[in-house]
Write an enzyme that holds these catalytic residues in place. Structure first.
Site, PDB file in Angstrom:
ATOM      1  N   THR A   8       0.840  -1.194   0.000  1.00  0.00           N
ATOM      2  CA  THR A   8       0.000   0.000   0.000  1.00  0.00           C
ATOM      3  C   THR A   8       0.875   1.244   0.000  1.00  0.00           C
ATOM      4  OG1 THR A   8      -1.672   1.258   1.228  1.00  0.00           O
ATOM      5  CG2 THR A   8      -0.145  -0.035   2.553  1.00  0.00           C
ATOM      6  N   LYS A  13      -2.819   3.920   6.652  1.00  0.00           N
ATOM      7  CA  LYS A  13      -2.983   2.468   6.843  1.00  0.00           C
ATOM      8  C   LYS A  13      -1.691   1.872   7.378  1.00  0.00           C
ATOM      9  CE  LYS A  13      -6.099   0.918   3.166  1.00  0.00           C
ATOM     10  NZ  LYS A  13      -6.127   0.080   1.963  1.00  0.00           N
ATOM     11  N   ASP A  70      -7.650  -4.162   1.676  1.00  0.00           N
ATOM     12  CA  ASP A  70      -8.613  -3.366   0.925  1.00  0.00           C
ATOM     13  C   ASP A  70      -9.818  -3.140   1.828  1.00  0.00           C
ATOM     14  OD1 ASP A  70      -8.799  -1.945  -1.592  1.00  0.00           O
ATOM     15  OD2 ASP A  70     -10.637  -3.090  -1.917  1.00  0.00           O
ATOM     16  N   TYR A 155     -12.760   8.318   6.479  1.00  0.00           N
ATOM     17  CA  TYR A 155     -14.114   8.620   6.955  1.00  0.00           C
ATOM     18  C   TYR A 155     -14.204   8.623   8.487  1.00  0.00           C
ATOM     19  CZ  TYR A 155     -15.348   7.694   2.074  1.00  0.00           C
ATOM     20  OH  TYR A 155     -15.428   7.742   0.698  1.00  0.00           O
ATOM     21  N   HIS A 181     -12.493  -2.587  11.982  1.00  0.00           N
ATOM     22  CA  HIS A 181     -12.417  -3.524  10.854  1.00  0.00           C
ATOM     23  C   HIS A 181     -10.971  -3.982  10.614  1.00  0.00           C
ATOM     24  CE1 HIS A 181     -12.230   0.699  10.050  1.00  0.00           C
ATOM     25  NE2 HIS A 181     -11.502   0.492   8.969  1.00  0.00           N
TER      26      HIS A 181
HETATM   27  P1  ITT Z   1      -4.189   1.312  -0.912  1.00  0.00           P
HETATM   28  O1  ITT Z   1      -5.105   0.785  -1.953  1.00  0.00           O
HETATM   29  O2  ITT Z   1      -2.874   1.775  -1.431  1.00  0.00           O
HETATM   30  O3  ITT Z   1      -4.034   0.374   0.249  1.00  0.00           O
HETATM   31  P2  ITT Z   1      -6.301   3.247  -0.545  1.00  0.00           P
HETATM   32  O4  ITT Z   1      -6.418   4.518   0.247  1.00  0.00           O
HETATM   33  O5  ITT Z   1      -6.614   3.290  -1.990  1.00  0.00           O
HETATM   34  O6  ITT Z   1      -4.844   2.655  -0.283  1.00  0.00           O
HETATM   35  P3  ITT Z   1      -8.535   1.486  -0.124  1.00  0.00           P
HETATM   36  O7  ITT Z   1      -8.796   1.265  -1.556  1.00  0.00           O
HETATM   37  O8  ITT Z   1      -8.641   0.339   0.803  1.00  0.00           O
HETATM   38  O9  ITT Z   1      -7.119   2.126   0.174  1.00  0.00           O
HETATM   39  O10 ITT Z   1      -9.383   2.720   0.303  1.00  0.00           O
HETATM   40  C1  ITT Z   1     -10.478   2.806   0.959  1.00  0.00           C
HETATM   41  C2  ITT Z   1     -10.707   4.234   1.397  1.00  0.00           C
HETATM   42  O11 ITT Z   1     -11.553   4.094   2.534  1.00  0.00           O
HETATM   43  C3  ITT Z   1      -9.481   5.019   1.907  1.00  0.00           C
HETATM   44  O12 ITT Z   1      -8.921   5.838   0.933  1.00  0.00           O
HETATM   45  C4  ITT Z   1     -10.075   5.857   3.016  1.00  0.00           C
HETATM   46  O13 ITT Z   1     -10.673   7.011   2.499  1.00  0.00           O
HETATM   47  C5  ITT Z   1     -11.164   4.962   3.541  1.00  0.00           C
HETATM   48  N1  ITT Z   1     -10.686   4.170   4.681  1.00  0.00           N
HETATM   49  C6  ITT Z   1      -9.974   3.004   4.666  1.00  0.00           C
HETATM   50  N2  ITT Z   1      -9.737   2.588   5.909  1.00  0.00           N
HETATM   51  C7  ITT Z   1     -10.292   3.499   6.728  1.00  0.00           C
HETATM   52  C8  ITT Z   1     -10.369   3.640   8.131  1.00  0.00           C
HETATM   53  O14 ITT Z   1      -9.814   2.767   8.955  1.00  0.00           O
HETATM   54  N3  ITT Z   1     -11.025   4.697   8.608  1.00  0.00           N
HETATM   55  C9  ITT Z   1     -11.585   5.595   7.805  1.00  0.00           C
HETATM   56  N4  ITT Z   1     -11.554   5.558   6.479  1.00  0.00           N
HETATM   57  C10 ITT Z   1     -10.907   4.511   5.946  1.00  0.00           C
END
Ligand code: ITT
Length: 200
Positions: A8, A13, A70, A155, A181
Site C-alpha cells: 500500500t 494504513k 482493501d 471517513y 475492521h
Molecule cells: P491502498 O489501496 O494503497 O491500500 P487506498 O487509500 O486506496 O490505499 P482502499 O482502496 O482500501 O485504500 O481505500 C479505501 C478508502 O476508505 C481510503 O482511501 C479511506 O478514504 C477509507 N478508509 C480506509 N480505511 C479506513 C479507516 O480505517 N477509517 C476511515 N476511512 C478509511
C-alpha cells in the site's frame, strides 16, 4: 529477520498496520524501501479481488511475502455505497475531506435511525511461495451529521462506532485498533503470519 512488504502507499494504513505487526518480529518493509514501487489499478469488483491484486503484484515484483488491505465503507441507505469505491467516492485523486463531504451531502435528509453503515476490511497475505491467505474484519456503526474528532483518517471523523457513540476520530490508534475492521482483520491474519515467522 523474516521480511514482509506492505502492499500500500497509504501512510495512514501503514501506521495502523505497523502498530500491530511490529509485535510479531517481522522486518516490515514499505514503499519507502523500494524504487519503482508499483501502483496497482484497483479495478476488481470486490475488496477481496482488489486486496489479492495488490498483494500479488508486489510479491511478484519483489519476491518477498506481501500483505495488502482493501477497505470499504458500506452505507445501508445508499445501497452499500461508497463500498469498493470508498477511496474515489468524490472522484479520482480527491482528498479524504472531499469524500466525507460528498457522503454527508448525500445523507443530509436521512434520519439517525437510517444511517447505519459498516466498515469492512479484507487482508490478503501472499507467502514466499505464492500461497494466498485472506481474512476479514468488520465494524458496525452509523454516519454522523457532521465531523467530530481529530484523529484517524478517511471517513473516521463521520463514522460513529455502534454502542460506543464516538467517532473513530475520537479514539486513539490503540483504541481504534482494538475494535476496528482493520484491527480485527489484523488479529486474524496474525495467527497465520506467526506460522511464517522464522523468529517465533
Ligand atoms: P491502498 O489501496 O494503497 O491500500 P487506498 O487509500 O486506496 O490505499 P482502499 O482502496 O482500501 O485504500 O481505500 C479505501 C478508502 O476508505 C481510503 O482511501 C479511506 O478514504 C477509507 N478508509 C480506509 N480505511 C479506513 C479507516 O480505517 N477509517 C476511515 N476511512 C478509511
Amino acid at each position: 529477520m523474516t521480511e514482509l512488504i506492505l502492499a500500500t502507499k497509504n501512510l495512514d494504513k501503514i501506521i495502523e498496520i505497523k502498530s500491530v505487526l511490529d509485535n510479531l518480529n517481522f522486518k516490515v518493509l514499505t514503499f519507502r524501501d523500494f524504487e519503482n514501487f508499483p501502483e496497482t489499478k484497483e479495478d476488481k469488483k470486490t475488496l477481496e479481488g482488489n486486496a489479492e491484486k495488490k498483494a500479488r503484484e508486489i510479491w511478484k515484483k519483489f519476491q518477498i511475502p506481501a500483505l495488502a488491505d482493501d477497505t470499504g465503507l458500506f452505507v445501508d441507505a445508499l445501497d452499500g455505497a461508497p463500498g469498493v469505491f470508498s477511496s474515489r467516492f468524490a472522484g479520482e485523486n480527491v482528498t479524504y475531506k472531499q469524500n466525507r463531504e460528498k457522503l454527508l451531502r448525500l445523507m443530509k435528509n436521512i434520519p439517525l435511525q437510517k444511517r447505519d453503515a459498516i466498515f469492512r476490511t479484507i487482508i490478503v497475505f501472499i507467502s514466499q511461495s505464492g500461497e494466498k491467505f485472506s481474512v476479514k474484519g468488520e465494524c458496525k456503526g452509523y454516519i454522523g451529521f457532521e465531523e467530530k474528532g481529530k484523529n484517524g483518517f478517511g471517513y473516521d471523523k463521520i463514522f460513529y462506532v455502534k454502542n460506543l457513540d464516538k467517532t473513530f476520530a475520537e479514539l486513539t490508534i490503540t483504541e481504534k485498533n482494538k475494535i476496528s475492521h482493520r484491527g480485527i482483520a489484523l488479529k486474524n491474519i496474525n495467527k497465520i503470519l506467526k506460522k511464517f515467522n522464522k523468529n517465533f
